[in-house]
Write a protein that holds these residues in place. Sequence first.
Motif, mmCIF file in Angstrom:
data_model
loop_
_atom_site.group_PDB
_atom_site.id
_atom_site.type_symbol
_atom_site.label_atom_id
_atom_site.label_comp_id
_atom_site.label_asym_id
_atom_site.label_seq_id
_atom_site.Cartn_x
_atom_site.Cartn_y
_atom_site.Cartn_z
ATOM 1 N N VAL A 57 11.193 10.450 6.808
ATOM 2 C CA VAL A 57 10.286 10.995 7.612
ATOM 3 C C VAL A 57 9.043 10.592 7.114
ATOM 4 N N LEU A 58 8.901 10.165 5.905
ATOM 5 C CA LEU A 58 7.567 9.619 5.268
ATOM 6 C C LEU A 58 7.361 8.059 5.867
ATOM 7 N N VAL A 59 8.314 7.380 5.944
ATOM 8 C CA VAL A 59 8.425 5.882 6.054
ATOM 9 C C VAL A 59 8.214 5.938 7.563
ATOM 10 N N ILE A 60 8.551 6.971 8.606
ATOM 11 C CA ILE A 60 8.322 6.844 9.952
ATOM 12 C C ILE A 60 6.725 7.131 10.165
ATOM 13 N N SER A 61 6.470 8.290 9.343
ATOM 14 C CA SER A 61 5.095 8.788 9.700
ATOM 15 C C SER A 61 4.050 7.553 9.315
ATOM 16 N N GLU A 65 1.575 5.296 11.534
ATOM 17 C CA GLU A 65 -0.071 5.058 11.295
ATOM 18 C C GLU A 65 -0.349 3.633 11.257
ATOM 19 N N LYS A 66 0.384 2.868 10.581
ATOM 20 C CA LYS A 66 0.344 1.389 10.485
ATOM 21 C C LYS A 66 0.436 0.699 12.028
ATOM 22 N N LEU A 67 1.244 1.150 12.648
ATOM 23 C CA LEU A 67 1.292 0.628 13.961
ATOM 24 C C LEU A 67 0.001 0.976 14.660
ATOM 25 N N THR A 68 -0.481 1.763 14.701
ATOM 26 C CA THR A 68 -1.910 1.751 15.398
ATOM 27 C C THR A 68 -2.899 1.069 14.842
ATOM 28 N N GLU A 69 -2.961 0.852 13.520
ATOM 29 C CA GLU A 69 -3.756 -0.060 12.820
ATOM 30 C C GLU A 69 -3.604 -1.692 12.956
ATOM 31 N N PHE A 70 -2.069 -1.957 12.943
ATOM 32 C CA PHE A 70 -1.879 -3.414 13.105
ATOM 33 C C PHE A 70 -1.520 -3.767 14.519
ATOM 34 N N GLY A 71 -0.820 -2.808 15.384
ATOM 35 C CA GLY A 71 -0.464 -3.149 16.700
ATOM 36 C C GLY A 71 0.590 -3.793 16.611
ATOM 37 N N ASN A 72 1.373 -4.321 15.747
ATOM 38 C CA ASN A 72 2.484 -4.881 15.544
ATOM 39 C C ASN A 72 3.713 -4.225 14.949
ATOM 40 N N ALA A 73 4.711 -3.861 15.637
ATOM 41 C CA ALA A 73 5.892 -3.153 15.064
ATOM 42 C C ALA A 73 6.365 -3.651 13.875
ATOM 43 N N THR A 74 6.729 -5.173 13.593
ATOM 44 C CA THR A 74 7.390 -5.593 12.775
ATOM 45 C C THR A 74 6.666 -5.627 11.411
ATOM 46 N N ALA A 76 4.063 -3.359 10.791
ATOM 47 C CA ALA A 76 3.957 -1.877 10.625
ATOM 48 C C ALA A 76 5.209 -1.543 9.800
ATOM 49 N N ALA A 77 6.409 -1.994 10.183
ATOM 50 C CA ALA A 77 7.639 -1.497 9.371
ATOM 51 C C ALA A 77 7.540 -1.856 8.018
ATOM 52 N N LEU A 78 7.092 -3.357 8.070
ATOM 53 C CA LEU A 78 7.292 -3.867 6.538
ATOM 54 C C LEU A 78 6.376 -3.404 5.704
ATOM 55 N N GLU A 79 5.203 -2.884 6.089
ATOM 56 C CA GLU A 79 3.999 -2.529 5.454
ATOM 57 C C GLU A 79 4.666 -1.049 4.902
ATOM 58 N N GLY A 81 7.735 0.111 4.838
ATOM 59 C CA GLY A 81 8.904 0.008 3.769
ATOM 60 C C GLY A 81 8.518 -0.528 2.448
ATOM 61 N N PHE A 82 7.514 -1.354 2.354
ATOM 62 C CA PHE A 82 6.854 -1.945 0.977
ATOM 63 C C PHE A 82 6.211 -0.761 0.237
ATOM 64 N N VAL A 83 5.315 -0.266 1.019
ATOM 65 C CA VAL A 83 4.524 1.070 0.165
ATOM 66 C C VAL A 83 5.273 2.060 -0.300
ATOM 67 N N ARG A 84 6.100 2.396 0.714
ATOM 68 C CA ARG A 84 7.258 3.528 0.523
ATOM 69 C C ARG A 84 8.195 3.362 -0.675
ATOM 70 N N ILE A 85 8.526 2.261 -0.888
ATOM 71 C CA ILE A 85 9.606 1.677 -1.788
ATOM 72 C C ILE A 85 8.972 1.597 -3.076
ATOM 73 N N SER A 86 7.643 1.074 -3.105
ATOM 74 C CA SER A 86 7.142 0.706 -4.487
ATOM 75 C C SER A 86 6.176 1.314 -5.092
ATOM 76 N N PRO A 87 6.037 2.922 -5.094
ATOM 77 C CA PRO A 87 4.918 3.535 -5.516
ATOM 78 C C PRO A 87 4.970 3.415 -7.090
ATOM 79 N N GLY A 88 6.256 3.574 -7.648
ATOM 80 C CA GLY A 88 6.589 3.222 -9.052
ATOM 81 C C GLY A 88 5.829 2.234 -9.591
ATOM 82 N N ALA A 89 6.389 0.835 -9.012
ATOM 83 C CA ALA A 89 5.929 -0.353 -9.314
ATOM 84 C C ALA A 89 4.394 -0.591 -9.021
ATOM 85 N N ASP A 90 3.760 -0.246 -8.151
ATOM 86 C CA ASP A 90 2.203 -0.289 -7.900
ATOM 87 C C ASP A 90 1.654 0.659 -9.010
#
Length: 107
Positions: A57-61, A65-74, A76-79, A81-90
């Motif tokens: 749910v968090l990744v889809i949400s 948001e990123k899809l409306t910002e970037f306009g590119n689905a790929t 937005a999905a990569l961004e 996934g990266f942000v959701r997977i790496s909060p600890g590393a960040d």
Amino acid sequence: MIVINFQSWSDPFIVITALPAALAGIVWMLFATHTTLSVPALTGAIMCMGVATANSVLVISFAREKLTEFGNATQAALEAGFVRISPGADDRARHGDRHAADGARCG
């Protein structure tokens, strides 16, 4: 209920597709650790399914948001996934190993 929350039929479908992968991971780990099906194992399995659903749910949400910002689905999905997977590393990159030394939770 999730259809009402997302106001879409496709987003809940995407969320539900994460559940078979979680179930496969549960079965694999039970097999790899030679754990029998028991009440604690089933409780853990239910918790794992809940975490997989919440993470989806968090990744889809975030991807929406990123899809409306970037306009590119790929992108937005990569961004998302990266942000959701790496909060600890960040967090470790920002604060160094100070959290690990304290025993504090990162992420």
